[in-house]
Design a protein around this motif. Structure first.
Motif, PDB file in Angstrom:
ATOM      1  N   ASP A  88       0.707  -1.096  -0.114  1.00 50.57           N
ATOM      2  CA  ASP A  88      -0.060   0.022  -0.080  1.00 50.57           C
ATOM      3  C   ASP A  88       0.838   1.042  -0.001  1.00 50.57           C
ATOM      4  OD1 ASP A  88      -2.350  -1.462   0.045  1.00 50.57           O
ATOM      5  OD2 ASP A  88      -2.359  -1.312   2.539  1.00 50.57           O
ATOM      6  N   GLU A  89       1.811   1.226   0.676  1.00 55.66           N
ATOM      7  CA  GLU A  89       2.938   2.355   0.934  1.00 55.66           C
ATOM      8  C   GLU A  89       3.467   2.720  -0.597  1.00 55.66           C
ATOM      9  OE1 GLU A  89       4.274   5.800   2.123  1.00 55.66           O
ATOM     10  OE2 GLU A  89       3.160   4.376   3.493  1.00 55.66           O
ATOM     11  N   ILE A  90       3.965   1.715  -1.230  1.00 55.42           N
ATOM     12  CA  ILE A  90       4.773   1.872  -2.431  1.00 55.42           C
ATOM     13  C   ILE A  90       3.752   2.343  -3.488  1.00 55.42           C
ATOM     14  CG2 ILE A  90       4.802  -0.406  -3.362  1.00 55.42           C
ATOM     15  CD1 ILE A  90       7.638   2.088  -3.574  1.00 55.42           C
ATOM     16  N   THR A  91       2.583   1.773  -3.621  1.00 61.45           N
ATOM     17  CA  THR A  91       1.480   2.321  -4.514  1.00 61.45           C
ATOM     18  C   THR A  91       0.873   3.571  -4.219  1.00 61.45           C
ATOM     19  OG1 THR A  91      -0.231   0.817  -3.353  1.00 61.45           O
ATOM     20  CG2 THR A  91       0.845   0.071  -5.268  1.00 61.45           C
ATOM     21  N   ALA A  92       0.618   3.767  -3.083  1.00 62.03           N
ATOM     22  CA  ALA A  92       0.401   5.367  -2.436  1.00 62.03           C
ATOM     23  C   ALA A  92       1.480   6.406  -3.043  1.00 62.03           C
ATOM     24  CB  ALA A  92       0.172   5.470  -1.100  1.00 62.03           C
ATOM     25  N   ILE A  93       2.589   6.126  -2.948  1.00 60.75           N
ATOM     26  CA  ILE A  93       3.823   6.930  -3.512  1.00 60.75           C
ATOM     27  C   ILE A  93       3.662   6.963  -5.154  1.00 60.75           C
ATOM     28  CG2 ILE A  93       6.382   6.801  -3.694  1.00 60.75           C
ATOM     29  CD1 ILE A  93       6.488   5.923  -1.088  1.00 60.75           C
ATOM     30  N   LEU A  94       3.509   6.103  -5.579  1.00 59.97           N
ATOM     31  CA  LEU A  94       3.331   6.094  -7.227  1.00 59.97           C
ATOM     32  C   LEU A  94       1.999   6.896  -7.503  1.00 59.97           C
ATOM     33  CD1 LEU A  94       5.079   5.291  -9.392  1.00 59.97           C
ATOM     34  CD2 LEU A  94       3.694   2.778  -9.544  1.00 59.97           C
ATOM     35  N   TRP A  95       0.751   6.375  -6.672  1.00 62.81           N
ATOM     36  CA  TRP A  95      -0.320   7.199  -7.087  1.00 62.81           C
ATOM     37  C   TRP A  95      -0.070   8.526  -6.953  1.00 62.81           C
ATOM     38  CZ3 TRP A  95      -3.620  10.621  -4.667  1.00 62.81           C
ATOM     39  CH2 TRP A  95      -5.108  10.725  -5.315  1.00 62.81           C
ATOM     40  N   SER A  96       0.646   9.089  -5.766  1.00 64.66           N
ATOM     41  CA  SER A  96       0.745  10.587  -5.695  1.00 64.66           C
ATOM     42  C   SER A  96       1.711  11.128  -6.713  1.00 64.66           C
ATOM     43  CB  SER A  96       1.148  10.871  -4.120  1.00 64.66           C
ATOM     44  OG  SER A  96       2.537  10.230  -4.147  1.00 64.66           O
ATOM     45  N   TYR A  97       2.512  10.371  -7.137  1.00 58.68           N
ATOM     46  CA  TYR A  97       3.326  10.791  -8.516  1.00 58.68           C
ATOM     47  C   TYR A  97       2.289  11.130  -9.568  1.00 58.68           C
ATOM     48  CZ  TYR A  97       6.167  10.647 -12.674  1.00 58.68           C
ATOM     49  OH  TYR A  97       6.756  10.849 -13.925  1.00 58.68           O
ATOM     50  N   ALA A  98       1.559  10.236 -10.088  1.00 62.91           N
ATOM     51  CA  ALA A  98       0.352  10.064 -10.961  1.00 62.91           C
ATOM     52  C   ALA A  98      -0.440  11.429 -10.912  1.00 62.91           C
ATOM     53  CB  ALA A  98      -0.375   8.941 -11.202  1.00 62.91           C
ATOM     54  N   ALA A  99      -0.872  11.602  -9.504  1.00 59.61           N
ATOM     55  CA  ALA A  99      -1.627  12.583  -9.351  1.00 59.61           C
ATOM     56  C   ALA A  99      -0.942  14.057  -9.520  1.00 59.61           C
ATOM     57  CB  ALA A  99      -2.082  12.652  -7.767  1.00 59.61           C
ATOM     58  N   LEU A 100       0.318  14.360  -9.249  1.00 51.03           N
ATOM     59  CA  LEU A 100       1.170  15.086  -9.431  1.00 51.03           C
ATOM     60  C   LEU A 100       1.063  15.681 -10.976  1.00 51.03           C
ATOM     61  CD1 LEU A 100       4.292  14.704  -6.945  1.00 51.03           C
ATOM     62  CD2 LEU A 100       2.530  16.707  -7.083  1.00 51.03           C
ATOM     63  N   ARG A 101       1.576  14.559 -11.546  1.00 50.05           N
ATOM     64  CA  ARG A 101       1.449  14.794 -13.156  1.00 50.05           C
ATOM     65  C   ARG A 101       0.035  15.240 -13.575  1.00 50.05           C
ATOM     66  NH1 ARG A 101       6.025  16.061 -13.666  1.00 50.05           N
ATOM     67  NH2 ARG A 101       7.765  14.630 -13.870  1.00 50.05           N
ATOM     68  N   HIS A 102      -0.673  14.610 -13.143  1.00 48.15           N
ATOM     69  CA  HIS A 102      -2.235  15.082 -13.701  1.00 48.15           C
ATOM     70  C   HIS A 102      -2.583  16.514 -13.308  1.00 48.15           C
ATOM     71  CE1 HIS A 102      -6.490  14.529 -14.504  1.00 48.15           C
ATOM     72  NE2 HIS A 102      -6.805  15.094 -13.509  1.00 48.15           N
ATOM     73  N   LEU A 103      -1.844  16.742 -12.198  1.00 44.23           N
ATOM     74  CA  LEU A 103      -2.361  18.290 -11.439  1.00 44.23           C
ATOM     75  C   LEU A 103      -1.443  19.436 -12.150  1.00 44.23           C
ATOM     76  CD1 LEU A 103      -3.489  17.521  -8.030  1.00 44.23           C
ATOM     77  CD2 LEU A 103      -5.011  17.915 -10.048  1.00 44.23           C
ATOM     78  N   GLN A 104      -0.371  18.632 -12.908  1.00 45.56           N
ATOM     79  CA  GLN A 104       0.548  19.585 -13.418  1.00 45.56           C
ATOM     80  C   GLN A 104       1.262  20.313 -12.261  1.00 45.56           C
ATOM     81  OE1 GLN A 104      -1.320  21.511 -16.409  1.00 45.56           O
ATOM     82  NE2 GLN A 104      -0.868  20.076 -18.088  1.00 45.56           N
ATOM     83  N   LEU A 105       1.659  19.485 -11.145  1.00 42.84           N
ATOM     84  CA  LEU A 105       2.401  20.313  -9.976  1.00 42.84           C
ATOM     85  C   LEU A 105       3.821  19.667  -9.821  1.00 42.84           C
ATOM     86  CD1 LEU A 105      -0.358  20.030  -7.168  1.00 42.84           C
ATOM     87  CD2 LEU A 105       0.489  22.137  -8.337  1.00 42.84           C
ATOM     88  N   PRO A 106       4.716  20.396  -9.449  1.00 44.44           N
ATOM     89  CA  PRO A 106       6.289  19.966  -9.331  1.00 44.44           C
ATOM     90  C   PRO A 106       6.225  18.576  -8.498  1.00 44.44           C
ATOM     91  CG  PRO A 106       5.913  21.926  -8.110  1.00 44.44           C
ATOM     92  CD  PRO A 106       4.709  21.780  -8.828  1.00 44.44           C
TER      93      PRO A 106
END
Length: 167
Positions: A88-106
Motif C-alpha cells: 500500500d505504501e509503495i502504491t500510494a507513493i506511485l499514485w501521488s506521483y501520477a496525481a502530481l503529473r495529472h495536476l501539473q504540480l512539481p
C-alpha cells in the motif's frame, strides 16, 4: 501554517473532491503527520498545523489504493492493524506521483526534502528515469496500465490513470 487559499492546495482539494475523497477541516492534535489525519473515506485537515501541503496527496494515495470496503474503515478500530501494508505504501507513493503529473504540480510538492526518510531525491530521480517501482501492483489494482498492456489496449500508459480509486 499553510494557507488553504493557495492555488496548489485549492487544486488538490478540488481534485480529491472530484474523485470521491472528502477533505474535512477540523482541529487535529499533534501527530506523526502534522495537520493531517485519515478517516473513513476522508482526510481531516488542520490548516493551522499542516507543514507540507503535498502530504495531502500522499495520504489521499493511501485511501485511493485501499479497497472500497476497507476505505470505509480507515481511521476506525475496525481497520486491520497491518494497514497500510508495504505494498500500500509503495502504491500510494506511485499514485501521488501520477496525481502530481495529472495536476501539473512539481514533484517537490509531494516529494519534499523533509519527507520519505530523506529519500525524496531518490524517488524523484527514479520517476524522472521512468523507473516506477510498484507499477505492477498499481496495475493489478486496476488503476493504471503499464506500457505493454496500454499499447495492446490502445490506451495511455502510466502515469495516466484509468481510474483514481480502487474498487
Amino acid at each position: 501554517m499553510i494557507a488553504k487559499e493557495s492555488i496548489e492546495v485549492k487544486k488538490v482539494v478540488q481534485f480529491l473532491k472530484e474523485i470521491g475523497i472528502e477533505v474535512i477541516e477540523k482541529q487535529i492534535e499533534p501527530s506523526f503527520l502534522p495537520g493531517l489525519e485519515l478517516g473513513p473515506n476522508c482526510i481531516y485537515i488542520d490548516y493551522d498545523k499542516l507543514l507540507y501541503p503535498g502530504d495531502l496527496l500522499h495520504e489521499a494515495g493511501h485511501l485511493a489504493v485501499t479497497t472500497s470496503e476497507e476505505r470505509k474503515l480507515v481511521g476506525t478500530d475496525q481497520i486491520s492493524p497491518d494497514w497500510p501494508t508495504q505494498g500500500d505504501e509503495i502504491t500510494a507513493i506511485l499514485w501521488s506521483y501520477a496525481a502530481l503529473r495529472h495536476l501539473q504540480l512539481p514533484l517537490e510538492f509531494v516529494f519534499h526534502p523533509a519527507g520519505y526518510k530523506n529519500a525524496s531525491g531518490w524517488f524523484i530521480s527514479n520517476f524522472d528515469k521512468g523507473n516506477y517501482m510498484g507499477l505492477p501492483l498499481l496495475e493489478w489494482m486496476g488503476l493504471c496500465l503499464g506500457n505493454e498492456r496500454a499499447e495492446k489496449e490502445k490506451k495511455s500508459p502510466f502515469p495516466a490513470m484509468q481510474k483514481w480509486l480502487r474498487d
